[in-house]
Design a protein around this motif. Structure first.
Motif, PDB file in Angstrom:
ATOM      1  N   ILE A  27      -4.969  15.750 -10.690  1.00  0.00           N
ATOM      2  CA  ILE A  27      -3.642  16.047 -11.263  1.00  0.00           C
ATOM      3  C   ILE A  27      -2.604  15.021 -10.816  1.00  0.00           C
ATOM      4  O   ILE A  27      -2.089  14.246 -11.616  1.00  0.00           O
ATOM      5  CB  ILE A  27      -3.162  17.481 -10.897  1.00  0.00           C
ATOM      6  CG1 ILE A  27      -4.153  18.518 -11.437  1.00  0.00           C
ATOM      7  CG2 ILE A  27      -1.754  17.734 -11.442  1.00  0.00           C
ATOM      8  CD1 ILE A  27      -3.823  19.947 -11.074  1.00  0.00           C
ATOM      9  N   HIS A  28      -2.331  15.017  -9.517  1.00  0.00           N
ATOM     10  CA  HIS A  28      -1.212  14.210  -9.021  1.00  0.00           C
ATOM     11  C   HIS A  28      -1.381  12.720  -9.355  1.00  0.00           C
ATOM     12  O   HIS A  28      -0.470  12.090  -9.887  1.00  0.00           O
ATOM     13  CB  HIS A  28      -1.078  14.441  -7.514  1.00  0.00           C
ATOM     14  CG  HIS A  28       0.074  13.731  -6.892  1.00  0.00           C
ATOM     15  ND1 HIS A  28       1.348  13.798  -7.394  1.00  0.00           N
ATOM     16  CD2 HIS A  28       0.151  12.907  -5.799  1.00  0.00           C
ATOM     17  CE1 HIS A  28       2.155  13.065  -6.638  1.00  0.00           C
ATOM     18  NE2 HIS A  28       1.443  12.505  -5.674  1.00  0.00           N
ATOM     19  N   HIS A  29      -2.538  12.172  -9.060  1.00  0.00           N
ATOM     20  CA  HIS A  29      -2.702  10.735  -9.299  1.00  0.00           C
ATOM     21  C   HIS A  29      -2.912  10.415 -10.774  1.00  0.00           C
ATOM     22  O   HIS A  29      -2.499   9.362 -11.250  1.00  0.00           O
ATOM     23  CB  HIS A  29      -3.823  10.178  -8.419  1.00  0.00           C
ATOM     24  CG  HIS A  29      -3.406  10.111  -6.976  1.00  0.00           C
ATOM     25  ND1 HIS A  29      -4.278   9.917  -5.942  1.00  0.00           N
ATOM     26  CD2 HIS A  29      -2.166  10.241  -6.406  1.00  0.00           C
ATOM     27  CE1 HIS A  29      -3.601   9.912  -4.798  1.00  0.00           C
ATOM     28  NE2 HIS A  29      -2.332  10.111  -5.057  1.00  0.00           N
ATOM     29  N   GLU A  30      -3.527  11.324 -11.496  1.00  0.00           N
ATOM     30  CA  GLU A  30      -3.662  11.143 -12.945  1.00  0.00           C
ATOM     31  C   GLU A  30      -2.263  11.062 -13.561  1.00  0.00           C
ATOM     32  O   GLU A  30      -1.997  10.230 -14.435  1.00  0.00           O
ATOM     33  CB  GLU A  30      -4.406  12.379 -13.496  1.00  0.00           C
ATOM     34  CG  GLU A  30      -5.327  12.114 -14.629  1.00  0.00           C
ATOM     35  CD  GLU A  30      -6.510  11.201 -14.306  1.00  0.00           C
ATOM     36  OE1 GLU A  30      -6.340   9.989 -14.451  1.00  0.00           O
ATOM     37  OE2 GLU A  30      -7.590  11.705 -13.947  1.00  0.00           O
ATOM     38  N   ASN A  31      -1.366  11.925 -13.084  1.00  0.00           N
ATOM     39  CA  ASN A  31      -0.006  11.946 -13.623  1.00  0.00           C
ATOM     40  C   ASN A  31       0.798  10.713 -13.205  1.00  0.00           C
ATOM     41  O   ASN A  31       1.567  10.166 -13.998  1.00  0.00           O
ATOM     42  CB  ASN A  31       0.730  13.224 -13.202  1.00  0.00           C
ATOM     43  CG  ASN A  31       0.078  14.460 -13.817  1.00  0.00           C
ATOM     44  OD1 ASN A  31      -0.805  14.337 -14.674  1.00  0.00           O
ATOM     45  ND2 ASN A  31       0.492  15.638 -13.389  1.00  0.00           N
ATOM     46  N   GLU A  32       0.582  10.287 -11.958  1.00  0.00           N
ATOM     47  CA  GLU A  32       1.252   9.058 -11.514  1.00  0.00           C
ATOM     48  C   GLU A  32       0.824   7.877 -12.383  1.00  0.00           C
ATOM     49  O   GLU A  32       1.651   7.056 -12.780  1.00  0.00           O
ATOM     50  CB  GLU A  32       0.833   8.747 -10.069  1.00  0.00           C
ATOM     51  CG  GLU A  32       1.756   9.299  -9.019  1.00  0.00           C
ATOM     52  CD  GLU A  32       1.447   8.672  -7.673  1.00  0.00           C
ATOM     53  OE1 GLU A  32       1.485   7.446  -7.551  1.00  0.00           O
ATOM     54  OE2 GLU A  32       1.136   9.419  -6.737  1.00  0.00           O
ATOM     55  N   ILE A  33      -0.483   7.807 -12.664  1.00  0.00           N
ATOM     56  CA  ILE A  33      -1.000   6.708 -13.490  1.00  0.00           C
ATOM     57  C   ILE A  33      -0.343   6.748 -14.861  1.00  0.00           C
ATOM     58  O   ILE A  33       0.122   5.728 -15.381  1.00  0.00           O
ATOM     59  CB  ILE A  33      -2.546   6.808 -13.608  1.00  0.00           C
ATOM     60  CG1 ILE A  33      -3.185   6.462 -12.259  1.00  0.00           C
ATOM     61  CG2 ILE A  33      -3.081   5.902 -14.718  1.00  0.00           C
ATOM     62  CD1 ILE A  33      -4.676   6.763 -12.173  1.00  0.00           C
TER      63      ILE A  33
ATOM     64  N   MET B 221       0.826  -1.213   0.000  1.00  0.00           N
ATOM     65  CA  MET B 221       0.000   0.000   0.000  1.00  0.00           C
ATOM     66  C   MET B 221       0.861   1.264   0.000  1.00  0.00           C
ATOM     67  O   MET B 221       1.830   1.362   0.756  1.00  0.00           O
ATOM     68  CB  MET B 221      -0.841  -0.068   1.286  1.00  0.00           C
ATOM     69  CG  MET B 221      -1.611   1.142   1.614  1.00  0.00           C
ATOM     70  SD  MET B 221      -2.671   0.723   3.020  1.00  0.00           S
ATOM     71  CE  MET B 221      -3.039   2.364   3.591  1.00  0.00           C
ATOM     72  N   TYR B 222       0.484   2.199  -0.852  1.00  0.00           N
ATOM     73  CA  TYR B 222       1.221   3.469  -0.946  1.00  0.00           C
ATOM     74  C   TYR B 222       0.292   4.623  -0.576  1.00  0.00           C
ATOM     75  O   TYR B 222      -0.821   4.719  -1.097  1.00  0.00           O
ATOM     76  CB  TYR B 222       1.727   3.671  -2.377  1.00  0.00           C
ATOM     77  CG  TYR B 222       2.701   4.823  -2.500  1.00  0.00           C
ATOM     78  CD1 TYR B 222       4.070   4.606  -2.476  1.00  0.00           C
ATOM     79  CD2 TYR B 222       2.250   6.137  -2.615  1.00  0.00           C
ATOM     80  CE1 TYR B 222       4.970   5.656  -2.570  1.00  0.00           C
ATOM     81  CE2 TYR B 222       3.132   7.198  -2.700  1.00  0.00           C
ATOM     82  CZ  TYR B 222       4.493   6.953  -2.683  1.00  0.00           C
ATOM     83  OH  TYR B 222       5.374   7.992  -2.765  1.00  0.00           O
ATOM     84  N   SER B 223       0.733   5.503   0.308  1.00  0.00           N
ATOM     85  CA  SER B 223      -0.075   6.664   0.698  1.00  0.00           C
ATOM     86  C   SER B 223       0.744   7.923   0.496  1.00  0.00           C
ATOM     87  O   SER B 223       1.869   8.020   1.013  1.00  0.00           O
ATOM     88  CB  SER B 223      -0.473   6.569   2.170  1.00  0.00           C
ATOM     89  OG  SER B 223      -1.036   5.305   2.433  1.00  0.00           O
ATOM     90  N   CYS B 224       0.192   8.879  -0.237  1.00  0.00           N
ATOM     91  CA  CYS B 224       0.924  10.125  -0.455  1.00  0.00           C
ATOM     92  C   CYS B 224       1.108  10.828   0.891  1.00  0.00           C
ATOM     93  O   CYS B 224       0.157  10.995   1.652  1.00  0.00           O
ATOM     94  CB  CYS B 224       0.163  11.032  -1.413  1.00  0.00           C
ATOM     95  SG  CYS B 224       0.186  10.368  -3.083  1.00  0.00           S
ATOM     96  N   GLY B 225       2.333  11.229   1.147  1.00  0.00           N
ATOM     97  CA  GLY B 225       2.652  11.830   2.445  1.00  0.00           C
ATOM     98  C   GLY B 225       2.761  13.346   2.376  1.00  0.00           C
ATOM     99  O   GLY B 225       2.411  13.957   1.363  1.00  0.00           O
TER     100      GLY B 225
ATOM    101  N   GLU C  34       8.106  11.389  -8.052  1.00  0.00           N
ATOM    102  CA  GLU C  34       8.531  10.892  -6.747  1.00  0.00           C
ATOM    103  C   GLU C  34       7.681   9.691  -6.315  1.00  0.00           C
ATOM    104  O   GLU C  34       8.206   8.649  -5.923  1.00  0.00           O
ATOM    105  CB  GLU C  34       8.391  12.044  -5.734  1.00  0.00           C
ATOM    106  CG  GLU C  34       8.575  11.627  -4.313  1.00  0.00           C
ATOM    107  CD  GLU C  34       8.300  12.793  -3.357  1.00  0.00           C
ATOM    108  OE1 GLU C  34       8.376  13.978  -3.799  1.00  0.00           O
ATOM    109  OE2 GLU C  34       8.011  12.535  -2.194  1.00  0.00           O
ATOM    110  N   CYS C  35       6.365   9.837  -6.416  1.00  0.00           N
ATOM    111  CA  CYS C  35       5.497   8.769  -5.922  1.00  0.00           C
ATOM    112  C   CYS C  35       5.571   7.534  -6.820  1.00  0.00           C
ATOM    113  O   CYS C  35       5.578   6.409  -6.332  1.00  0.00           O
ATOM    114  CB  CYS C  35       4.065   9.271  -5.771  1.00  0.00           C
ATOM    115  SG  CYS C  35       3.916  10.448  -4.407  1.00  0.00           S
ATOM    116  N   SER C  36       5.647   7.758  -8.148  1.00  0.00           N
ATOM    117  CA  SER C  36       5.763   6.596  -9.038  1.00  0.00           C
ATOM    118  C   SER C  36       7.059   5.839  -8.761  1.00  0.00           C
ATOM    119  O   SER C  36       7.070   4.604  -8.697  1.00  0.00           O
ATOM    120  CB  SER C  36       5.741   7.033 -10.508  1.00  0.00           C
ATOM    121  OG  SER C  36       4.434   7.424 -10.876  1.00  0.00           O
TER     122      SER C  36
HETATM  123 ZN    ZN Z   1       1.867  11.160  -4.217  1.00  0.00          ZN
END
Ligand code: ZN
Ligand code: AMP
Length: 465
Positions: free
Chosen positions: A243-249, A25-29, A218-220
């Motif tokens: 934005i952030h999660h769309e970009n991570e995907i 599990m990953y949680s944005c910090g 960073e998150c990816s």
């Molecule tokens: Zn993140």
């Protein structure tokens, strides 16, 4: 069966992990340029509830929460200054000092709120190499292009862009403001790597010259590093969806050619007086602010647990006061059951089942709390106390400790003569009605008879001198 609401499919789904008995599990910090406010803390309390429910279901957890100490610009659309650098300049300290300080406060706040620290809490600047590798791989696959100020992801190459937020890109683009960065091929293209001007404090050597990573990479990169290519759950606040999660995907799927995450989970925002919580409106509070006002961090945790994570939660001091009173009653009830014998007439099993059903229905903690309250109305019994302890493994309200405190408080009270207790009560009333002369006189009276009175957040405490 545990069911979780998946933002990607907009429905509750049975939770089936990739590996039997294990959850990745990953949680944005946090971005550690400032104190985290209680709105941020609501999101981390949600992550904690999710982790506790997974644990309650017997899963072994491998969780990551990143600490962003570089690359998060003032605007999520790649403009403005790096938040770390802006604070460093303002406070005349290095960005690393700023990061260390606010990271320390963040972990202290987690502890105060009884939020369990995830297994890995990497900070971005320790993994620059992994981020550069990720960007290089995207470049090699033809997803990235260079401009005068950085390396950008070309969203026209990724067909599924926007699938999490279900945005209609054509409509959005038609209505969008004039693009600031004329070199971008598409308005939604985002920076993977930024080239650093000389005066930029944080910068690293890269195939594209000196620079620093974009926030999304960073998150990816950290997800891949600690959890592997594909993992079970990714969580964050709802603001991250568009934005952030769309970009991570886009980044992760472009590299992997398949989804990297099986369940996307998002917690709703905390509002203040039904509006936004923001520094400029002067309505942000930290956990320490609440403590200074006489609230226990557990009062705030209780306040958050009372609302389902997918509903907006409006913060008011009346609401927090209500939570404080309710939590005190909860502790008193738990204490009363703790001190009782088992009572065989109670059908306790049904509460265990109702509690499990509630938490397994997309982490319905408010409903689970309701089950606990109903159980506490049963005749006093150690069985109910045991159920309370079982529930608290998920609730994390430190019920054992607070029941114990009440027990000790009551024992202390038993050792104090009735007339001294009466004087103390009268003194509290005098204080409340602002009759300080009388309050002082009563205190002197108590002291002369060999007792001390100490004011506490709960009222007062009497000790023998
Ligand atoms: Zn993140
Ligand atoms: P940040 O440090 O700004 O990246 O935010 C840290 C986390 O807090 C993110 O997961 C955000 O989604 C979340 N967050 C920010 N503001 C709020 C709020 N008012 N209520 C709940 N969560 C929030």
């Amino acid at each position: 069966m545990l069911r979780l609401y998946n933002t990607m499919t907009r429905q509750k789904e049975d939770f089936i992990p990739i590996k039997n008995g294990k959850v990745s599990m990953y949680s944005c910090g946090p971005t550690v340029y400032n104190f985290a406010h209680i709105g941020n803390m609501r999101t981390y309390i949600f992550v904690d509830s999710l982790r506790r429910v997974l644990h309650h279901n017997g899963y072994k957890l491998n969780g990551v929460m990143n600490i962003t100490d570089v690359g998060h610009l003032e605007s999520d659309s790649d403009t403005g200054e790096d938040k770390m650098q802006a604070t460093a300049k303002r406070e005349n300290r290095s960005p690393y000092e700023i990061a260390d300080f606010y990271t320390g406060v963040f972990f202290d706040d987690l502890k105060k709120l009884n939020i369990q620290t995830p297994e890995h809490t990497p900070k971005a600047t320790d993994y620059i190499k992994e981020m550069i590798e990720f960007v290089k791989a995207l470049e090699n696959k033809g997803y990235a292009y260079q401009t005068s100020d950085g390396i950008y992801f070309d969203i026209s190459k990724f067909e599924d862009y926007g699938k999490l937020s279900k945005i209609n890109l054509d409509e959005q683009i038609a209505g969008a403001r004039v693009e600031v960065n004329q070199e971008k091929r598409n308005p939604y293209d985002f920076a993977l790597w930024k080239k650093a001007p000389k005066e930029h404090i944080m910068q690293w050597q890269s195939p594209w010259g000196m620079g620093y990573p974009g926030w999304h990479i960073e998150c990816s990169a950290l997800g891949k590093k600690f959890l592997g290519d594909v993992f079970d759950i990714h969580s964050g606040g709802v603001d991250h969806i568009p934005i952030h999660h769309e970009n991570e995907i886009a980044q992760s799927e472009a590299l992997l050619e398949k989804p990297a995450v099986n369940y996307w989970m998002h917690s709703e925002f905390m509002m203040v007086n039904n509006g936004k919580m923001s520094k400029s409106l002067g309505n942000t509070y930290t956990v320490s602010d609440l403590e200074k006002m006489g609230y226990d961090p557990m009062d705030f945790r209780y306040f958050c647990l009372n609302t389902h994570y997918r509903k907006k939660l409006n913060f008011t001091f009346e609401g927090l006061e209500g939570a404080k009173v309710a939590r005190k009653r909860l502790c008193e009830q738990i204490n009363a059951h703790m001190l009782s014998q088992n009572n065989d007439s109670i059908d306790i099993e049904k509460y265990y089942k109702e509690f499990d059903d509630a938490v397994n229905d997309d982490i319905n903690i408010p409903l689970a709390l309701g089950v606990l309250w109903t159980a506490l109305k049963e005749p006093k019994s150690k069985k109910v106390y045991d159920f309370g302890m079982y529930a608290d493994e998920v609730l994390g309200l430190r019920l054992k400790e607070c029941a114990q405190e009440i027990k000790e408080q009551n024992q202390d009270d038993n050792d104090i003569p009735m007339e001294i207790q009466e004087l103390a009560k009268k003194r509290l009333e005098a204080k409340k009605s602002k009759n300080y002369a009388l309050a002082d006189e009563l205190r002197n009276n108590i002291t002369q008879q060999g007792y001390n009175i100490i004011d506490t957040s709960q009222g007062y405490k009497i000790t023998k001198s």
